[in-house]
Scaffold this motif. Structure first.
Motif, PDB file in Angstrom:
ATOM      1  N   CYS A  56      45.768  36.634  36.866  1.00  0.00           N
ATOM      2  CA  CYS A  56      44.828  37.756  36.933  1.00  0.00           C
ATOM      3  C   CYS A  56      45.486  38.968  37.570  1.00  0.00           C
ATOM      4  CB  CYS A  56      43.585  37.372  37.732  1.00  0.00           C
ATOM      5  SG  CYS A  56      42.697  35.959  37.074  1.00  0.00           S
ATOM      6  N   GLY A  57      45.775  39.968  36.769  1.00  0.00           N
ATOM      7  CA  GLY A  57      46.368  41.187  37.298  1.00  0.00           C
ATOM      8  C   GLY A  57      47.815  41.057  37.709  1.00  0.00           C
ATOM      9  N   VAL A  58      48.458  39.981  37.310  1.00  0.00           N
ATOM     10  CA  VAL A  58      49.865  39.750  37.661  1.00  0.00           C
ATOM     11  C   VAL A  58      50.741  40.513  36.670  1.00  0.00           C
ATOM     12  CG1 VAL A  58      51.677  38.015  37.836  1.00  0.00           C
ATOM     13  CG2 VAL A  58      49.380  37.500  38.656  1.00  0.00           C
ATOM     14  N   ARG A  59      51.621  41.340  37.200  1.00  0.00           N
ATOM     15  CA  ARG A  59      52.523  42.111  36.344  1.00  0.00           C
ATOM     16  C   ARG A  59      53.518  41.194  35.646  1.00  0.00           C
ATOM     17  NH1 ARG A  59      57.471  45.285  36.946  1.00  0.00           N
ATOM     18  NH2 ARG A  59      57.814  44.006  38.716  1.00  0.00           N
ATOM     19  N   GLY A  60      54.093  40.279  36.414  1.00  0.00           N
ATOM     20  CA  GLY A  60      54.996  39.304  35.823  1.00  0.00           C
ATOM     21  C   GLY A  60      56.455  39.537  36.124  1.00  0.00           C
ATOM     22  N   THR A  61      56.870  39.213  37.334  1.00  0.00           N
ATOM     23  CA  THR A  61      58.280  39.340  37.698  1.00  0.00           C
ATOM     24  C   THR A  61      59.029  38.077  37.281  1.00  0.00           C
ATOM     25  OG1 THR A  61      57.978  38.333  39.870  1.00  0.00           O
ATOM     26  CG2 THR A  61      57.694  40.740  39.724  1.00  0.00           C
ATOM     27  N   PHE A  62      60.339  38.172  37.280  1.00  0.00           N
ATOM     28  CA  PHE A  62      61.176  37.020  36.936  1.00  0.00           C
ATOM     29  C   PHE A  62      60.863  35.822  37.829  1.00  0.00           C
ATOM     30  CE2 PHE A  62      64.989  34.565  37.936  1.00  0.00           C
ATOM     31  CZ  PHE A  62      65.236  34.010  36.689  1.00  0.00           C
ATOM     32  N   GLN A  63      60.679  36.091  39.135  1.00  0.00           N
ATOM     33  CA  GLN A  63      60.397  35.004  40.066  1.00  0.00           C
ATOM     34  C   GLN A  63      59.075  34.321  39.741  1.00  0.00           C
ATOM     35  OE1 GLN A  63      61.279  38.080  40.946  1.00  0.00           O
ATOM     36  NE2 GLN A  63      63.185  37.856  42.060  1.00  0.00           N
ATOM     37  N   HIS A  64      58.100  35.098  39.322  1.00  0.00           N
ATOM     38  CA  HIS A  64      56.800  34.526  38.977  1.00  0.00           C
ATOM     39  C   HIS A  64      56.910  33.690  37.698  1.00  0.00           C
ATOM     40  CE1 HIS A  64      52.502  34.501  39.853  1.00  0.00           C
ATOM     41  NE2 HIS A  64      52.357  34.339  38.563  1.00  0.00           N
ATOM     42  N   PHE A  65      57.643  34.186  36.709  1.00  0.00           N
ATOM     43  CA  PHE A  65      57.831  33.418  35.478  1.00  0.00           C
ATOM     44  C   PHE A  65      58.482  32.081  35.765  1.00  0.00           C
ATOM     45  CE2 PHE A  65      58.399  37.679  33.195  1.00  0.00           C
ATOM     46  CZ  PHE A  65      57.054  37.757  32.898  1.00  0.00           C
ATOM     47  N   GLY A  66      59.515  32.108  36.577  1.00  0.00           N
ATOM     48  CA  GLY A  66      60.221  30.877  36.904  1.00  0.00           C
ATOM     49  C   GLY A  66      59.343  29.872  37.615  1.00  0.00           C
ATOM     50  N   ALA A  67      58.435  30.367  38.419  1.00  0.00           N
ATOM     51  CA  ALA A  67      57.564  29.482  39.187  1.00  0.00           C
ATOM     52  C   ALA A  67      56.430  28.900  38.362  1.00  0.00           C
ATOM     53  CB  ALA A  67      56.982  30.231  40.386  1.00  0.00           C
ATOM     54  N   THR A  68      56.162  29.483  37.196  1.00  0.00           N
ATOM     55  CA  THR A  68      55.040  29.017  36.371  1.00  0.00           C
ATOM     56  C   THR A  68      55.471  28.482  35.012  1.00  0.00           C
ATOM     57  OG1 THR A  68      54.683  31.229  35.461  1.00  0.00           O
ATOM     58  CG2 THR A  68      53.454  30.646  37.447  1.00  0.00           C
ATOM     59  N   GLU A  69      56.754  28.391  34.766  1.00  0.00           N
ATOM     60  CA  GLU A  69      57.206  27.986  33.434  1.00  0.00           C
ATOM     61  C   GLU A  69      56.820  26.552  33.071  1.00  0.00           C
ATOM     62  OE1 GLU A  69      61.394  28.459  33.133  1.00  0.00           O
ATOM     63  OE2 GLU A  69      61.834  26.892  34.571  1.00  0.00           O
ATOM     64  N   GLY A  70      56.440  25.752  34.044  1.00  0.00           N
ATOM     65  CA  GLY A  70      56.014  24.389  33.764  1.00  0.00           C
ATOM     66  C   GLY A  70      54.549  24.276  33.378  1.00  0.00           C
ATOM     67  N   ALA A  71      53.820  25.383  33.412  1.00  0.00           N
ATOM     68  CA  ALA A  71      52.404  25.354  33.038  1.00  0.00           C
ATOM     69  C   ALA A  71      52.269  25.057  31.545  1.00  0.00           C
ATOM     70  CB  ALA A  71      51.744  26.686  33.367  1.00  0.00           C
ATOM     71  N   ARG A  72      51.290  24.224  31.205  1.00  0.00           N
ATOM     72  CA  ARG A  72      51.076  23.892  29.792  1.00  0.00           C
ATOM     73  C   ARG A  72      50.498  25.067  29.015  1.00  0.00           C
ATOM     74  NH1 ARG A  72      48.219  18.398  28.896  1.00  0.00           N
ATOM     75  NH2 ARG A  72      48.984  18.811  26.816  1.00  0.00           N
ATOM     76  N   CYS A  73      49.642  25.860  29.669  1.00  0.00           N
ATOM     77  CA  CYS A  73      49.026  27.011  29.017  1.00  0.00           C
ATOM     78  C   CYS A  73      48.889  28.131  30.038  1.00  0.00           C
ATOM     79  CB  CYS A  73      47.654  26.633  28.457  1.00  0.00           C
ATOM     80  SG  CYS A  73      46.808  27.999  27.634  1.00  0.00           S
ATOM     81  N   VAL A  74      49.398  29.311  29.677  1.00  0.00           N
ATOM     82  CA  VAL A  74      49.301  30.476  30.546  1.00  0.00           C
ATOM     83  C   VAL A  74      48.414  31.516  29.873  1.00  0.00           C
ATOM     84  CG1 VAL A  74      50.568  32.379  31.649  1.00  0.00           C
ATOM     85  CG2 VAL A  74      51.577  30.088  31.556  1.00  0.00           C
ATOM     86  N   VAL A  75      47.378  31.930  30.598  1.00  0.00           N
ATOM     87  CA  VAL A  75      46.493  33.001  30.155  1.00  0.00           C
ATOM     88  C   VAL A  75      46.717  34.178  31.091  1.00  0.00           C
ATOM     89  CG1 VAL A  75      44.103  33.727  29.810  1.00  0.00           C
ATOM     90  CG2 VAL A  75      44.774  31.374  29.297  1.00  0.00           C
ATOM     91  N   ALA A  76      47.039  35.329  30.532  1.00  0.00           N
ATOM     92  CA  ALA A  76      47.293  36.522  31.339  1.00  0.00           C
ATOM     93  C   ALA A  76      46.180  37.539  31.121  1.00  0.00           C
ATOM     94  CB  ALA A  76      48.628  37.138  30.959  1.00  0.00           C
ATOM     95  N   ILE A  77      45.702  38.096  32.236  1.00  0.00           N
ATOM     96  CA  ILE A  77      44.720  39.177  32.198  1.00  0.00           C
ATOM     97  C   ILE A  77      45.345  40.354  32.922  1.00  0.00           C
ATOM     98  CG2 ILE A  77      42.409  39.937  32.843  1.00  0.00           C
ATOM     99  CD1 ILE A  77      41.697  36.912  33.142  1.00  0.00           C
ATOM    100  N   ASN A  78      45.522  41.465  32.206  1.00  0.00           N
ATOM    101  CA  ASN A  78      46.129  42.641  32.816  1.00  0.00           C
ATOM    102  C   ASN A  78      45.660  43.877  32.060  1.00  0.00           C
ATOM    103  OD1 ASN A  78      48.207  44.715  33.584  1.00  0.00           O
ATOM    104  ND2 ASN A  78      49.024  42.959  34.709  1.00  0.00           N
ATOM    105  N   HIS A  79      45.463  44.967  32.781  1.00  0.00           N
ATOM    106  CA  HIS A  79      45.017  46.209  32.145  1.00  0.00           C
ATOM    107  C   HIS A  79      46.138  46.899  31.367  1.00  0.00           C
ATOM    108  CE1 HIS A  79      46.847  47.801  35.803  1.00  0.00           C
ATOM    109  NE2 HIS A  79      47.004  48.917  35.120  1.00  0.00           N
ATOM    110  N   ASN A  80      47.374  46.564  31.672  1.00  0.00           N
ATOM    111  CA  ASN A  80      48.526  47.203  31.028  1.00  0.00           C
ATOM    112  C   ASN A  80      49.000  46.343  29.859  1.00  0.00           C
ATOM    113  OD1 ASN A  80      50.950  48.312  30.258  1.00  0.00           O
ATOM    114  ND2 ASN A  80      51.896  48.226  32.289  1.00  0.00           N
ATOM    115  N   PRO A  81      48.824  46.810  28.623  1.00  0.00           N
ATOM    116  CA  PRO A  81      49.244  46.005  27.478  1.00  0.00           C
ATOM    117  C   PRO A  81      50.749  45.757  27.414  1.00  0.00           C
ATOM    118  CG  PRO A  81      48.610  48.205  26.774  1.00  0.00           C
ATOM    119  CD  PRO A  81      48.264  48.100  28.233  1.00  0.00           C
TER     120      PRO A  81
END
Length: 110
Positions: A56-81
């Motif tokens: 929710c509102g996460v821009r998405g840095t490299f560190q964040h991607f690495g920490a969540t890459e094991g998730a089976r399904c990622v849903v992103a909500i952000n105002h910036n397309p």
């Protein structure tokens, strides 16, 4: 918006009581004092592997991607397309978190 995140987690917990539901946050949430660093999702802190991860509102840095890459399904909500998180999400919702989360809560409570 953080209260909405907690309400969304509560709605998921009611809908799926057999699942373990938790709140976590990015470094930005920790820096703003919204969540304790113990619950920070980041390669330097905690790596998560949930079935469903809603950013929710996460821009998405490299560190964040690495920490969540094991998730089976990622849903992103952000105002910036153009937010980087959308490149790594299975589903993306462009809009304001303050508008999207109440709609998700309503759907879960239906």
């Amino acid at each position: 918006g953080w209260t909405l995140v907690e309400e969304l987690v509560a709605a998921f917990a009611r809908k799926m009581p057999q699942k373990r539901i938790a709140v976590a946050g990015s470094r930005g949430a920790v820096d703003e004092g919204l969540i304790d660093s113990e619950y920070m999702v980041d390669m330097t802190k905690h790596i998560v592997k949930p079935d469903l991860y809603i950013a929710c509102g996460v821009r998405g840095t490299f560190q964040h991607f690495g920490a969540t890459e094991g998730a089976r399904c990622v849903v992103a909500i952000n105002h910036n397309p153009d937010a980087p998180i959308f490149k790594h999400a299975d589903y993306g919702i462009v809009g304001e978190v303050e508008e999207i989360i109440p709609a998700l809560i309503e759907a879960l409570n239906a």
